[in-house]
Design a protein around this motif. Structure first.
Motif, PDB file in Angstrom:
ATOM      1  N   GLY B 315       0.804  -1.210   0.000  1.00 16.68           N
ATOM      2  CA  GLY B 315       0.000   0.000   0.000  1.00 16.68           C
ATOM      3  C   GLY B 315       0.839   1.262   0.000  1.00 16.68           C
ATOM      4  O   GLY B 315       0.589   2.180  -0.766  1.00 16.68           O
ATOM      5  N   ASP B 318       2.909   2.212  -3.133  1.00 18.41           N
ATOM      6  CA  ASP B 318       2.148   2.390  -4.355  1.00 18.41           C
ATOM      7  C   ASP B 318       1.957   3.872  -4.648  1.00 18.41           C
ATOM      8  O   ASP B 318       1.438   4.618  -3.837  1.00 18.41           O
ATOM      9  CB  ASP B 318       0.789   1.705  -4.216  1.00 18.41           C
ATOM     10  CG  ASP B 318       0.025   1.779  -5.501  1.00 18.41           C
ATOM     11  OD1 ASP B 318       0.192   0.868  -6.320  1.00 18.41           O
ATOM     12  OD2 ASP B 318      -0.710   2.750  -5.697  1.00 18.41           O
ATOM     13  N   SER B 320      -0.014   5.202  -6.690  1.00 22.15           N
ATOM     14  CA  SER B 320      -1.379   5.592  -7.008  1.00 22.15           C
ATOM     15  C   SER B 320      -2.244   5.702  -5.759  1.00 22.15           C
ATOM     16  O   SER B 320      -3.461   5.752  -5.831  1.00 22.15           O
ATOM     17  CB  SER B 320      -2.006   4.578  -7.964  1.00 22.15           C
ATOM     18  OG  SER B 320      -2.252   3.383  -7.282  1.00 22.15           O
ATOM     19  N   LEU B 321      -1.582   5.756  -4.594  1.00 19.26           N
ATOM     20  CA  LEU B 321      -2.309   5.708  -3.333  1.00 19.26           C
ATOM     21  C   LEU B 321      -3.391   6.793  -3.249  1.00 19.26           C
ATOM     22  O   LEU B 321      -4.487   6.561  -2.759  1.00 19.26           O
ATOM     23  CB  LEU B 321      -1.325   5.882  -2.180  1.00 19.26           C
ATOM     24  CG  LEU B 321      -1.881   5.648  -0.778  1.00 19.26           C
ATOM     25  CD1 LEU B 321      -2.373   4.228  -0.651  1.00 19.26           C
ATOM     26  CD2 LEU B 321      -0.832   5.922   0.269  1.00 19.26           C
ATOM     27  N   PHE B 322      -3.064   7.977  -3.727  1.00 22.59           N
ATOM     28  CA  PHE B 322      -4.023   9.058  -3.573  1.00 22.59           C
ATOM     29  C   PHE B 322      -4.780   9.362  -4.859  1.00 22.59           C
ATOM     30  O   PHE B 322      -5.437  10.368  -4.985  1.00 22.59           O
ATOM     31  CB  PHE B 322      -3.301  10.308  -3.059  1.00 22.59           C
ATOM     32  CG  PHE B 322      -2.675  10.060  -1.729  1.00 22.59           C
ATOM     33  CD1 PHE B 322      -3.457   9.884  -0.599  1.00 22.59           C
ATOM     34  CD2 PHE B 322      -1.305   9.946  -1.612  1.00 22.59           C
ATOM     35  CE1 PHE B 322      -2.878   9.620   0.630  1.00 22.59           C
ATOM     36  CE2 PHE B 322      -0.725   9.673  -0.386  1.00 22.59           C
ATOM     37  CZ  PHE B 322      -1.505   9.513   0.738  1.00 22.59           C
ATOM     38  N   LYS B 323      -4.614   8.454  -5.821  1.00 18.16           N
ATOM     39  CA  LYS B 323      -5.402   8.620  -7.040  1.00 18.16           C
ATOM     40  C   LYS B 323      -6.727   7.885  -6.853  1.00 18.16           C
ATOM     41  O   LYS B 323      -6.834   6.955  -6.070  1.00 18.16           O
ATOM     42  CB  LYS B 323      -4.651   8.030  -8.237  1.00 18.16           C
ATOM     43  CG  LYS B 323      -3.592   8.978  -8.764  1.00 18.16           C
ATOM     44  CD  LYS B 323      -3.072   8.495 -10.096  1.00 18.16           C
ATOM     45  CE  LYS B 323      -1.765   7.769  -9.938  1.00 18.16           C
ATOM     46  NZ  LYS B 323      -1.343   7.070 -11.110  1.00 18.16           N
ATOM     47  N   PRO B 326      -7.214   3.182 -10.027  1.00 18.00           N
ATOM     48  CA  PRO B 326      -5.966   2.445 -10.074  1.00 18.00           C
ATOM     49  C   PRO B 326      -5.590   2.086 -11.513  1.00 18.00           C
ATOM     50  O   PRO B 326      -6.412   2.183 -12.417  1.00 18.00           O
ATOM     51  CB  PRO B 326      -6.268   1.189  -9.282  1.00 18.00           C
ATOM     52  CG  PRO B 326      -7.710   0.972  -9.516  1.00 18.00           C
ATOM     53  CD  PRO B 326      -8.338   2.336  -9.654  1.00 18.00           C
ATOM     54  N   LYS B 327      -4.313   1.654 -11.645  1.00 17.38           N
ATOM     55  CA  LYS B 327      -3.866   1.159 -12.947  1.00 17.38           C
ATOM     56  C   LYS B 327      -4.657  -0.097 -13.287  1.00 17.38           C
ATOM     57  O   LYS B 327      -5.132  -0.784 -12.385  1.00 17.38           O
ATOM     58  CB  LYS B 327      -2.378   0.784 -12.876  1.00 17.38           C
ATOM     59  CG  LYS B 327      -1.505   1.898 -12.396  1.00 17.38           C
ATOM     60  CD  LYS B 327      -0.137   1.348 -11.999  1.00 17.38           C
ATOM     61  CE  LYS B 327      -0.007   1.206 -10.511  1.00 17.38           C
ATOM     62  NZ  LYS B 327       1.307   0.882 -10.038  1.00 17.38           N
ATOM     63  N   PRO B 328      -4.775  -0.434 -14.575  1.00 20.46           N
ATOM     64  CA  PRO B 328      -5.426  -1.698 -14.907  1.00 20.46           C
ATOM     65  C   PRO B 328      -4.681  -2.843 -14.232  1.00 20.46           C
ATOM     66  O   PRO B 328      -3.458  -2.896 -14.292  1.00 20.46           O
ATOM     67  CB  PRO B 328      -5.318  -1.775 -16.431  1.00 20.46           C
ATOM     68  CG  PRO B 328      -4.379  -0.686 -16.838  1.00 20.46           C
ATOM     69  CD  PRO B 328      -4.353   0.324 -15.746  1.00 20.46           C
ATOM     70  N   ALA B 329      -5.437  -3.691 -13.554  1.00 20.32           N
ATOM     71  CA  ALA B 329      -4.799  -4.665 -12.672  1.00 20.32           C
ATOM     72  C   ALA B 329      -4.241  -5.856 -13.420  1.00 20.32           C
ATOM     73  O   ALA B 329      -4.980  -6.568 -14.079  1.00 20.32           O
ATOM     74  CB  ALA B 329      -5.821  -5.155 -11.649  1.00 20.32           C
TER      75      ALA B 329
END
Lengths: 326, 331
Positions: B315, B318, B320-323, B326-329
């Motif tokens: 966590g 990462d 993208s924590l505050f986005k 998320p990115k495509p998983a």
């Protein structure tokens, strides 16, 4: 010939079935005791315990993930439910215990699903972490002692029989009632994967999550759904396992996850996702159980078993990865 | 170096753990002997973490789950062969040296071959890395069990060999020096050689790497082979430290090795990972483990902590924590 190969490779569970038939024929020639009713029922008992977990593993694999925490979830749900029941409601009916156990399992599975979706990390890494988290929590905060004195409802459900008979030499053979749990769960999973929109979404995300997202499937919903459901099924499996063994052991199950994953892969589900059937997964479980049983029966030293299983995983997954479209 | 946010975070974490440990242990933690013992324990897992890091960086779901089985198999084969060859030998210094050199050579060779097999399965036969190394994990463990029949092979105290795991140079444990040397070597390989450049490029975009004319199969093969050699080196350290080799030694190290790599900022989806981050994460975890032992925590609580830390580091590292999206998983 080519058409036949095309059809077989489109339905990999035929290969699994073929292997089972070959194995049964081979072993029964070497050891006639293989066909005894005891051995048959023993095979069904083990298949019941592993098969329920395999259905959860199948869901996750079909959606392109992998879950190695399901054994930890199963044993956590089993042990915690048993402890809570003994503490607060020793006469609780089995159905209530199942609901508690499955709820615990689903919550733990949702944590997996959330981590995988939110942080976009490989699910293997997430579930290795949660496996340690769950077992560590269980043994630190819930308990480490074996519970032999399980609640009455668990005991009676575990010993209830669907079918009971005595063999010629006077051995009583019992097919457990809990076998039906496997049957029901298998049918429901099959319907889910083949007849519902969610089933399509699972395979779509497993094939390619980027394309599935563009097609309008919600990747988040699918990830949460498959890991949550796999957790729920693991909670169910843990309870059935404990009832059949009439023991709640916090060190149980964890360490056998690779056997179950191997079984599902042997049934034709690809680790890269997007494929897999319930019947294939169950045949894979039967194959792994039979391999384990027959190695003992024909007198292969137990030290060789890991070599054989490891070899079978490598050979079989090699065969399946070569099939058309892979 | 300090401009890298993650490295800065790890340095601060190390400082904090050190401070808390010193306070909790009332200064006993700062004893040189404690640092020596931590520096002896870290390398075994640290080397495994480097092996896992390299396979992760290679992308395509890369991971080597077989590192521990490879390590154990390597030293078991080496121990059995050496013991058989030197069964009747005298205990002279010369015999000790031949035993030691042969042991190290055989162990490294077997480990390299284990890695090569993984590499062939992944790069040439097209297996998913998880599946290939899961299969070989069982296979190597199985072969090691068959060779030993289960119990540990006792190595005993053989003169120069046992100092690999137990000796020190100017007070610095030899395992730590080995770990340092490998770390610097791998770090240079990743940052200064064409191989390193290709590995990162392949890990971040295999297709682009392919069209840029990189032999991705060869890079993958070499990566898994190096991982096998590093596993063997880890096995050599642990077996000489405990003077024995066992088929299922250190099975629980796998999670910790993965944890060190992920905490160190290695991207499990490939293309990114630095040795410095990994080493700092390794030191932080080693100090944490010693602190937990100091305050009398049992293994179960440690397992719980490792699991929690792995999830937290996923966590926290990462970006993208505050986005919101998320990115495509990839899973």
């Amino acid at each position: 010939m080519k058409a036949l190969w095309g059809r077989v490779s489109a339905r990999p569970e035929f290969i699994t079935l073929g292997l089972i038939v070959l194995l049964v024929l081979g072993v029964s020639l070497l050891e006639p005791r293989f066909f005894s009713p005891q051995n048959l029922v023993a095979t069904i008992r083990t298949t019941t315990r592993l098969g329920i977990f395999a259905l959860g593993v199948l869901l996750v694999l079909a959606a392109g993930g992998i879950d190695v925490s399901f054994t930890a979830i199963g044993v956590f749900a089993l042990y915690t439910t048993t402890t809570l029941t003994l503490m607060f409601f020793p006469t609780a009916p089995f159905a209530l215990m199942l609901i508690v156990s499955m709820t615990l399992g689903a919550l733990m599975g949702l944590l997996n699903g959330f981590m995988v979706w939110r942080f976009a990390v490989p699910s293997l890494i997430v579930t290795i972490g949660t496996q340690y988290l769950f077992t560590g929590f269980l043994k630190t905060f819930v308990g480490t002692k074996h519970i032999m004195d399980i609640p009455a409802a668990m005991d009676s459900s575990g010993t209830a029989s669907l079918l009971q008979f005595s063999t010629a030499d006077g051995v009583r053979v019992t097919l457990p009632l809990l076998f039906l749990v496997l049957v029901v769960t298998a049918v429901l999973t099959h319907l889910l994967l083949t007849r519902t929109l969610m089933g399509r979404a699972v395979f779509a995300v497993g094939g390619s999550s980027a394309i599935a997202g563009r097609l309008g499937f919600s990747v988040r919903t699918v990830q949460l759904f498959v890991f949550g459901t796999a957790g729920l099924i693991a909670g169910l499996g843990g309870m059935v396992h404990g009832s059949l063994n009439r023991l709640a052991n916090p060190s149980d199950l964890v360490g056998t996850e690779l056997d179950v994953i191997a079984a599902v892969v042997l049934g034709g589900a690809r680790v890269s996702g997007g494929s897999g059937t319930v019947i294939g997964a169950l045949l894979g479980v039967v194959l792994v159980v039979l391999i384990n049983n027959s190695l003992i029966l024909i007198g292969v030293p137990s030290t060789w078993q890991k070599v054989v299983i490891g070899g079978v995983i490598l050979v079989a997954s090699g065969v399946f990865s070569k099939r058309s479209g892979a | 170096m300090l401009s890298d946010g993650h490295i800065r975070f790890l340095i601060i974490a190390n400082g904090l753990i050190l401070l808390v440990a010193a306070l909790l242990s009332k200064g006993a933690f700062l004893d040189p002997y404690n640092f020596q013992s931590m520096a002896t324990q870290l390398p075994e897992i640290g080397l495994l973490a480097i092996a896992i890091m390299l396979t992760m960086v290679s992308g395509n779901g890369g991971i080597d789950l077989s590192v521990i089985s490879s390590a154990n198999l390597s030293v078991i084969v080496a121990a059995l062969v050496c013991k058989a060859l030197f069964a009747g030998a005298d205990s002279s210094a010369q015999a000790g040296w031949s035993f030691s050199v042969l042991f190290v050579v055989i162990a490294l060779t077997v480990g390299t071959l284990c890695g090569l097999l993984n590499g062939l399965l992944v790069a040439r036969a097209g297996y998913a890395p998880i599946l290939a190394t899961l299969g070989t994990q069982l296979l190597f463990l199985g072969v090691a069990t068959v060779l030993t029949g289960g119990p540990a092979v006792i190595l005993g105290d053989i003169a120069p060999l046992s100092s690999i795991g137990n000796g020190d140079l100017l007070g610095i444990p030899i395992p730590f020096l080995l770990f340092l040397a490998v770390s610097i070597g791998v770090s240079l390989m990743l940052s200064r050689t064409r191989f390193g450049f290709r590995l990162y490029l392949m890990g971040s975009n295999a297709k682009a790497a392919h069209f840029a004319g990189i032999q991705t199969a060869t890079v993958t093969l070499v990566t898994y082979t190096i991982a096998g050699s590093l596993a063997a080196l880890s096995g050599i350290i642990s077996s000489t430290r405990s003077a024995s080799a066992k088929a299922d030694f250190g099975v629980s190290y796998l999670l910790i090795a993965i944890l060190i790599a992920v905490m160190g900022g290695v991207n499990p989806s490939g293309g990114y990972g630095k040795i410095l981050g990994l080493a700092l994460a390794g030191v932080a975890l080693q100090m944490l483990s010693s602190t937990l032992s100091f305050i009398g925590a049992n293994d179960f609580l440690k397992d719980f902590m490792w699991g929690l830390l792995l999830l937290l580091s996923i966590g926290l590292t990462d970006s993208s924590l505050f986005k919101t999206k998320p990115k495509p998983a990839p899973s």
